[in-house]
Motif scaffolding. Structure first.
Motif, PDB file in Angstrom:
ATOM      1  N   ARG A  88       0.836  -1.204   0.000  1.00 41.64           N
ATOM      2  CA  ARG A  88       0.000   0.000   0.000  1.00 41.64           C
ATOM      3  C   ARG A  88       0.867   1.248   0.000  1.00 41.64           C
ATOM      4  NH1 ARG A  88       0.503   3.764   3.304  1.00 41.64           N
ATOM      5  NH2 ARG A  88       0.409   2.347   5.118  1.00 41.64           N
ATOM      6  N   SER A  89       1.902   1.261   0.841  1.00 38.77           N
ATOM      7  CA  SER A  89       2.816   2.400   0.903  1.00 38.77           C
ATOM      8  C   SER A  89       3.598   2.543  -0.407  1.00 38.77           C
ATOM      9  CB  SER A  89       3.779   2.230   2.081  1.00 38.77           C
ATOM     10  OG  SER A  89       4.644   3.328   2.190  1.00 38.77           O
ATOM     11  N   PHE A  90       4.001   1.414  -0.981  1.00 36.01           N
ATOM     12  CA  PHE A  90       4.713   1.418  -2.266  1.00 36.01           C
ATOM     13  C   PHE A  90       3.876   2.120  -3.334  1.00 36.01           C
ATOM     14  CE2 PHE A  90       5.354  -0.571  -6.415  1.00 36.01           C
ATOM     15  CZ  PHE A  90       6.732  -0.512  -6.581  1.00 36.01           C
ATOM     16  N   VAL A  91       2.578   1.806  -3.372  1.00 40.60           N
ATOM     17  CA  VAL A  91       1.678   2.404  -4.370  1.00 40.60           C
ATOM     18  C   VAL A  91       1.402   3.866  -4.034  1.00 40.60           C
ATOM     19  CG1 VAL A  91      -0.658   2.333  -5.317  1.00 40.60           C
ATOM     20  CG2 VAL A  91       0.617   0.200  -4.981  1.00 40.60           C
ATOM     21  N   GLU A  92       1.035   4.124  -2.768  1.00 39.29           N
ATOM     22  CA  GLU A  92       0.645   5.476  -2.376  1.00 39.29           C
ATOM     23  C   GLU A  92       1.780   6.475  -2.550  1.00 39.29           C
ATOM     24  OE1 GLU A  92      -1.148   7.825   1.575  1.00 39.29           O
ATOM     25  OE2 GLU A  92      -0.995   5.639   1.541  1.00 39.29           O
ATOM     26  N   PHE A  96       7.094   3.025  -7.342  1.00 38.26           N
ATOM     27  CA  PHE A  96       7.294   2.386  -8.649  1.00 38.26           C
ATOM     28  C   PHE A  96       8.005   3.333  -9.608  1.00 38.26           C
ATOM     29  CE2 PHE A  96       2.894   3.850  -8.069  1.00 38.26           C
ATOM     30  CZ  PHE A  96       2.817   4.879  -8.994  1.00 38.26           C
ATOM     31  N   GLY A  97       8.076   4.620  -9.259  1.00 38.57           N
ATOM     32  CA  GLY A  97       8.776   5.593 -10.086  1.00 38.57           C
ATOM     33  C   GLY A  97      10.227   5.788  -9.696  1.00 38.57           C
ATOM     34  N   TYR A  98      10.683   5.095  -8.645  1.00 36.87           N
ATOM     35  CA  TYR A  98      12.079   5.213  -8.237  1.00 36.87           C
ATOM     36  C   TYR A  98      12.992   4.726  -9.366  1.00 36.87           C
ATOM     37  CZ  TYR A  98      10.801   5.943  -3.280  1.00 36.87           C
ATOM     38  OH  TYR A  98      10.320   6.441  -2.101  1.00 36.87           O
ATOM     39  N   PRO A  99      14.131   5.370  -9.561  1.00 35.08           N
ATOM     40  CA  PRO A  99      15.020   4.950 -10.655  1.00 35.08           C
ATOM     41  C   PRO A  99      15.614   3.560 -10.449  1.00 35.08           C
ATOM     42  CG  PRO A  99      16.079   6.635  -9.290  1.00 35.08           C
ATOM     43  CD  PRO A  99      14.647   6.563  -8.857  1.00 35.08           C
ATOM     44  N   ASP A 100      15.820   3.168  -9.193  1.00 35.94           N
ATOM     45  CA  ASP A 100      16.402   1.857  -8.908  1.00 35.94           C
ATOM     46  C   ASP A 100      15.308   0.864  -8.549  1.00 35.94           C
ATOM     47  OD1 ASP A 100      19.117   2.656  -9.240  1.00 35.94           O
ATOM     48  OD2 ASP A 100      19.043   3.604  -7.250  1.00 35.94           O
ATOM     49  N   GLN A 101      15.142  -0.122  -9.401  1.00 36.12           N
ATOM     50  CA  GLN A 101      14.146  -1.163  -9.185  1.00 36.12           C
ATOM     51  C   GLN A 101      14.844  -2.525  -9.169  1.00 36.12           C
ATOM     52  OE1 GLN A 101      10.705  -0.697  -8.760  1.00 36.12           O
ATOM     53  NE2 GLN A 101      11.048   1.528  -8.794  1.00 36.12           N
ATOM     54  N   GLY A 291       0.721  -8.935  -9.029  1.00 35.00           N
ATOM     55  CA  GLY A 291      -0.677  -8.511  -9.130  1.00 35.00           C
ATOM     56  C   GLY A 291      -1.207  -7.846  -7.878  1.00 35.00           C
ATOM     57  N   LEU A 292      -0.469  -7.918  -6.770  1.00 31.68           N
ATOM     58  CA  LEU A 292      -0.968  -7.332  -5.518  1.00 31.68           C
ATOM     59  C   LEU A 292      -1.029  -5.814  -5.604  1.00 31.68           C
ATOM     60  CD1 LEU A 292      -1.948  -7.763  -2.654  1.00 31.68           C
ATOM     61  CD2 LEU A 292       0.437  -7.822  -1.888  1.00 31.68           C
ATOM     62  N   ALA A 293      -0.025  -5.185  -6.192  1.00 30.85           N
ATOM     63  CA  ALA A 293      -0.034  -3.728  -6.326  1.00 30.85           C
ATOM     64  C   ALA A 293      -1.213  -3.267  -7.169  1.00 30.85           C
ATOM     65  CB  ALA A 293       1.280  -3.240  -6.943  1.00 30.85           C
ATOM     66  N   GLU A 294      -1.518  -3.997  -8.237  1.00 31.84           N
ATOM     67  CA  GLU A 294      -2.675  -3.663  -9.074  1.00 31.84           C
ATOM     68  C   GLU A 294      -3.977  -3.802  -8.298  1.00 31.84           C
ATOM     69  OE1 GLU A 294      -2.030  -5.111 -13.488  1.00 31.84           O
ATOM     70  OE2 GLU A 294      -1.186  -6.573 -12.083  1.00 31.84           O
ATOM     71  N   GLU A 295      -4.045  -4.796  -7.425  1.00 34.62           N
ATOM     72  CA  GLU A 295      -5.261  -5.059  -6.650  1.00 34.62           C
ATOM     73  C   GLU A 295      -5.634  -3.875  -5.767  1.00 34.62           C
ATOM     74  OE1 GLU A 295      -8.518  -7.341  -5.471  1.00 34.62           O
ATOM     75  OE2 GLU A 295      -7.047  -7.781  -7.033  1.00 34.62           O
ATOM     76  N   ILE A 296      -4.637  -3.086  -5.354  1.00 32.26           N
ATOM     77  CA  ILE A 296      -4.940  -1.949  -4.485  1.00 32.26           C
ATOM     78  C   ILE A 296      -4.749  -0.609  -5.208  1.00 32.26           C
ATOM     79  CG2 ILE A 296      -4.475  -3.189  -2.366  1.00 32.26           C
ATOM     80  CD1 ILE A 296      -1.742  -1.990  -2.231  1.00 32.26           C
ATOM     81  N   GLY A 298      -2.578   0.297  -7.844  1.00 30.27           N
ATOM     82  CA  GLY A 298      -1.307   0.713  -8.413  1.00 30.27           C
ATOM     83  C   GLY A 298      -1.050   0.086  -9.763  1.00 30.27           C
ATOM     84  N   PRO A 299       0.092   0.382 -10.369  1.00 33.28           N
ATOM     85  CA  PRO A 299       0.459  -0.255 -11.630  1.00 33.28           C
ATOM     86  C   PRO A 299       0.978  -1.667 -11.377  1.00 33.28           C
ATOM     87  CG  PRO A 299       2.233   1.161 -10.897  1.00 33.28           C
ATOM     88  CD  PRO A 299       1.126   1.328  -9.899  1.00 33.28           C
TER      89      PRO A 299
END
Length: 423
Positions: A88-92, A96-101, A291-296, A298-299
């Motif tokens: 949830r925090s990752f999406v909010e 996902f826009g951080y340069p390092d993934q 798929g969890l990020a999409e479920e709440i 996010g992308p």
């Protein structure tokens, strides 16, 4: 009225809390080595977050959550697990826009589940977990598993095993779901009410049932691995290959499904194999949750993580007859014999602490013998004795507890002398 600790919780007293600090230190150092950064999320979240992600047919959601209505008439829940809040925090916060993934995170803190208290299992328990979000590389699955195994290794556990399974992608799970429904439907009346309700909603949960685990249909239930499509099977082979490359042994268990709905592809548990540990052997569990990020909201951001009980880690150490070494609690204990000496001792105590030296003194106006016993109990490396003669002479008596030697030291030299002695 006598108040007691709530049922299913515990007070961690100073005689035990130092062991927790040892584990926490191991965790912080390993996470730093692996480049996982700490995240701290609220203890309570919106109830729907857990209903949507953990699954409304799971025991956690249907039986174990601590849920309340706040003054704004909103339904809130004390977090029963750590992954959903972190995602949830990752999406909010648009991580996902951080340069390092992938974004590699770890957390540690209390979780809450209303369940029957057992050895190493509480209604409030402390969980350490990691989440690597943003990569679908099977190598990151192996890295997360390796980190979990390293925690146990560095804590000193040897009687552990890694159990592995693949839950496949959505296509594979749908095919397996249809097979499970066909398998259980003719005799579903022999199962508990929870299993009967899960048959159509989520038949995979039947395999995780604690009530009917000995039912003969459990043994003959279709294995998910038989329904993995080509892509899912290839992914699982790569995960196993990476584990093989770094020498991490594992056992395959086609019935390992984990207790949360968001898992897919890799699922794993780490278990104690110590004979003295007890019936519930799981120490840690985790898996992939694409798929969890999409479920709440996010992308698409595939992720993998695990949750580990600190209570059960300590219990496993006890079962193996192992423990951490406790360091000396104090560098210096100050013994004072007069009121004027007490004043001088208190001032010196402050100077020692400001110099980074662990120090304490007596506050109970006890005799010298009793104060020396306290120094022994605290494993003090040195003792400073101050009486009226020392006050008048601007000196102290410094005793090296390991050697048993004692010498008179001028006040201006005491800190330097103690630092030299501690080396």
């Amino acid at each position: 009225m006598n108040f007691k600790v709530p049922r299913g919780t515990q007070d961690i007293l100073p005689s035990e809390s130092w062991k927790w600090q040892k584990v926490e230190s191991i965790i912080r150092n390993l996470c730093d080595n692996y480049r996982y950064k700490e995240i701290r999320t609220p203890i309570f979240e919106q109830t729907e977050l857990f209903q949507r992600t953990v699954g409304d047919t799971t025991d956690i959601v249907t039986k174990e959550m601590y849920t309340f209505t706040d003054r704004g008439n909103r339904s809130m829940t004390l977090r029963p697990e750590g992954t959903a809040p972190v995602v949830r925090s990752f999406v909010e916060n648009k991580m996902f826009g951080y340069p390092d993934q992938p974004v590699k995170l770890y957390y540690q803190g209390p979780m809450f589940r209303y369940e029957r208290q057992q050895a190493g299992r509480y209604r409030q328990f402390v969980q350490f977990g990691v989440e690597a979000i943003g990569s679908a590389d099977p190598a990151i699955d192996a890295e997360v598993i390796a980190l979990a195994m390293d925690v146990y290794k560095q804590a000193g556990l040897t009687d552990v095993k890694l159990v592995l399974n693949s839950l496949g992608d959505r296509e594979s799970r749908n095919a397996h779901r249809d097979a499970l429904v066909a398998h259980f439907t003719p005799r579903i009346g022999e199962f508990c009410s929870d299993c009967q309700s899960r048959l159509e909603k989520n038949p995979l949960r039947i395999l995780d049932c604690k009530v009917d685990r000995e039912h003969p249909l459990m043994e003959t239930a279709p294995s998910l691995t038989d329904y993995l499509n080509e892509q899912s099977a290839a992914y699982f082979e790569q995960v196993k290959g990476y584990l093989d490359d770094v020498g991490i042994a594992y056992e395959l268990d086609p019935n390992l499904v984990r207790g949360l709905d968001y898992y897919n592809h890799t699922a794993f548990e780490i278990m104690s194999t110590s004979s003295g540990f007890g019936a519930i052997t799981t120490l840690c569990g985790g898996g992939r949750y694409n798929g969890l990020a999409e479920e709440i909201g996010g992308p698409y951001a595939p992720g993998i993580g695990f949750g580990m009980s600190i209570e059960r880690l300590l219990l496993a150490l006890e079962a193996e007859g192992k423990s951490f070494t406790q360091e000396a609690e104090l560098d210096v204990y100050i013994v004072t014999l007069e009121e004027s000496a007490h004043r001088k001792g208190f001032k010196l105590l402050n100077e020692l602490r400001n110099a980074g030296i662990r120090a304490d003194m007596d506050y109970m106006d006890r005799k010298m013998k009793a104060q020396m016993k306290s120094a022994d109990r605290f494993n003090a490396k040195a003792v400073i004795v101050i009486g009226q003669d020392e006050v008048d002479g601007n000196v102290v008596q410094l005793k090296n507890m390991a050697e048993g030697s004692q010498e008179k030291i001028e006040d201006t030299m005491i800190i330097e002398k103690i630092k030299e002695q501690l080396k």
